[in-house]
Scaffold this active site. Structure first.
Site, PDB file in Angstrom:
ATOM      1  N   TRP A   1       0.899  -1.189  -0.043  1.00  0.00           N
ATOM      2  CA  TRP A   1      -0.059   0.243  -0.011  1.00  0.00           C
ATOM      3  C   TRP A   1       0.939   1.400  -0.078  1.00  0.00           C
ATOM      4  CZ3 TRP A   1      -4.222  -0.520  -2.157  1.00  0.00           C
ATOM      5  CH2 TRP A   1      -5.131  -1.661  -1.917  1.00  0.00           C
TER       6      TRP A   1
ATOM      7  N   ASP B   1      -1.510   6.672   6.209  1.00  0.00           N
ATOM      8  CA  ASP B   1      -2.790   5.780   5.917  1.00  0.00           C
ATOM      9  C   ASP B   1      -2.913   4.840   6.938  1.00  0.00           C
ATOM     10  OD1 ASP B   1      -4.233   3.943   4.874  1.00  0.00           O
ATOM     11  OD2 ASP B   1      -2.934   3.354   3.057  1.00  0.00           O
TER      12      ASP B   1
ATOM     13  N   LYS C   1     -12.224  -1.621   5.929  1.00  0.00           N
ATOM     14  CA  LYS C   1     -11.244  -2.470   6.757  1.00  0.00           C
ATOM     15  C   LYS C   1     -11.491  -2.569   8.186  1.00  0.00           C
ATOM     16  CE  LYS C   1      -9.027  -2.607   3.006  1.00  0.00           C
ATOM     17  NZ  LYS C   1      -8.063  -1.877   2.601  1.00  0.00           N
TER      18      LYS C   1
HETATM   19  C1  LIG Z   1      -7.557  -1.219   1.406  1.00  0.00           C
HETATM   20  C2  LIG Z   1      -6.399  -0.264   1.413  1.00  0.00           C
HETATM   21  C3  LIG Z   1      -6.056   0.809   0.665  1.00  0.00           C
HETATM   22  C4  LIG Z   1      -7.248   1.037  -0.654  1.00  0.00           C
HETATM   23  O1  LIG Z   1      -8.552   1.024  -0.441  1.00  0.00           O
HETATM   24  P1  LIG Z   1      -9.499   1.243  -1.337  1.00  0.00           P
HETATM   25  O2  LIG Z   1     -10.955   1.664  -0.856  1.00  0.00           O
HETATM   26  O3  LIG Z   1      -9.626  -0.128  -1.955  1.00  0.00           O
HETATM   27  O4  LIG Z   1      -9.158   2.048  -2.668  1.00  0.00           O
HETATM   28  C5  LIG Z   1      -5.367   1.851   0.794  1.00  0.00           C
HETATM   29  N1  LIG Z   1      -4.534   1.676   1.938  1.00  0.00           N
HETATM   30  C6  LIG Z   1      -4.622   0.449   2.809  1.00  0.00           C
HETATM   31  C7  LIG Z   1      -3.558   0.382   4.098  1.00  0.00           C
HETATM   32  C8  LIG Z   1      -5.583  -0.391   2.685  1.00  0.00           C
HETATM   33  O5  LIG Z   1      -5.576  -1.505   3.590  1.00  0.00           O
END
Ligand SMILES: *Cc1c(COP(=O)(O)O)cnc(C)c1O
Length: 362
Positions: free
Chosen positions: A103, A173, A197
């Protein structure tokens, strides 16, 4: 109503607390006497205004968000944030990224479209199985921000000590660890999290941004929707927001507050993850992929000695009611995502299943 739910170890969209799903079910046809479902409601209505305001207030209370930070609910999930961060925060056109897994790699690739990106530390040398030492990094004076992915959902590593940014803005993030443990918001310039998540339904990100980072002077090409200040000035209502996700996330915020807040979530999450890691560390068949100090308590990648056996475990687990244990296609192996909503019994049942599998596959 009778329903049989599986133990769902999906990395996202992922489990939500059962009590929250039941509440949503009960309010589905007629939300608190409004005569309609939240999905059918004007986002400008008084009823919905109250839903958004309560959601924000509960999140602020949970994370003790200081007054000089704004909370934004932005559509487009996590991926839009990769671009939005760069478009909004690159003033000098220069940013530093730490590469710790899939990511952060995606964030780096996207940011490169908008300016100069320096990867100041990386754990690519050992297949992203650890967090590099970031106590003394070469950060240029004119760097606009330092970016990390605080929990790598695919590789299963977590930051337990934030990088020394030497006074530069820290961007994180937190998608796959949001609200899993206490967080000192003042350490960051911007925190963002895709909600599917650890919180609620897909299609939205929560952004927590320090007010002084909101800008009027963005490049003319930046789409209106991609400007954080537009969202802040309009209280996340510049256009129709993801009303459903805001409503469901708000319920989860309230639920977490009632459970005892983020200290309590951390206690539960650590206790839960320990059950699985303790088993993996003593197993003769399974092995955890990440060094102990940097292990995620949310996403636990592990392997057997062979790909064939990995696949066999996934299939046998599925038949036994344990869903979504297959590792991400980019890394293989197995992965158990054990977010806030996964009960300890789910992890204990999984360990018991893995023990049985081990006993019959020596
Ligand atoms: C799932 C995820 C993303 C991307 O999310 P989307 O909503 O699918 O674009 C970005 N960063 C992390 C750490 C993730 O787990």
């Amino acid at each position: 109503m009778q329903y049989q739910r599986s133990f769902n170890f999906s990395a996202g969209p992922a489990m939500m607390p059962e009590a929250v799903l039941e509440e949503i079910r009960d309010e589905m046809m007629n939300y608190r006497g409004s005569g309609m479902c939240v999905m059918e409601m004007s986002h400008r209505s008084k009823v919905f205004q109250q839903i958004v305001e309560e959601a924000e207030a509960d999140l602020r209370a949970l994370m003790q968000i200081p007054d000089n930070y704004r909370v934004l609910f932005v559509q487009g999930g996590g991926t839009v944030q990769f671009a939005m961060v760069a478009m909004n925060l690159m003033k000098n056109g220069k940013a530093c990224y730490v590469e710790t897994g899939a990511w952060s790699k995606k964030a780096i690739a996207e940011a490169k479209k908008y300016g100069e990106v320096q990867v100041i530390a990386s754990s690519a040398d050992k297949n992203f199985s650890y967090i590099p030492d970031c106590s003394d990094l070469p950060i240029p004076e004119d760097c606009d921000y330092v970016y990390i992915c605080e929990n790598e959902t695919i590789h299963g590593v977590t930051w337990n000590t934030l990088p020394n940014t030497k006074g530069h803005v820290l961007v994180s993030d937190q998608s796959s660890m949001f609200l899993s443990r206490p967080c000192n918001v003042s350490d960051y310039g911007l925190i963002w999290a895709g909600v599917q998540k650890n919180i609620g339904p897909a299609g939205m990100a929560v952004v927590i941004i320090r007010e002084d980072l909101l800008r009027d002077d963005l490049n003319a090409y930046v789409p209106t929707y991609m400007n954080y200040k537009v969202h802040a000035d309009n209280d996340s209502m510049y256009n129709t927001p993801n009303c459903w996700s805001i409503y469901c996330c708000g319920k989860v915020f309230r639920y977490l507050r009632n459970l005892g807040g983020l200290e309590e979530m951390q206690r539960r999450n650590e206790e839960k993850a320990k059950v699985l890691y303790d088993f993996l560390d003593t197993s003769s068949l399974f092995r955890a992929a990440v060094v102990p100090a940097d292990r995620s308590v949310m996403n636990v990648p592990f392997v057997t000695p062979s790909k064939e056996l990995d696949a066999e475990v996934v299939a046998a687990a599925k038949a036994a009611g344990f869903d979504n244990l297959k590792g991400h296609k980019s890394v293989g192996g197995l992965r158990a995502s054990i977010y806030n909503a996964m009960p300890k019994e789910g992890v204990e049942a999984l360990v018991s299943f893995l023990k049985d599998f081990e006993a019959t596959h020596q």
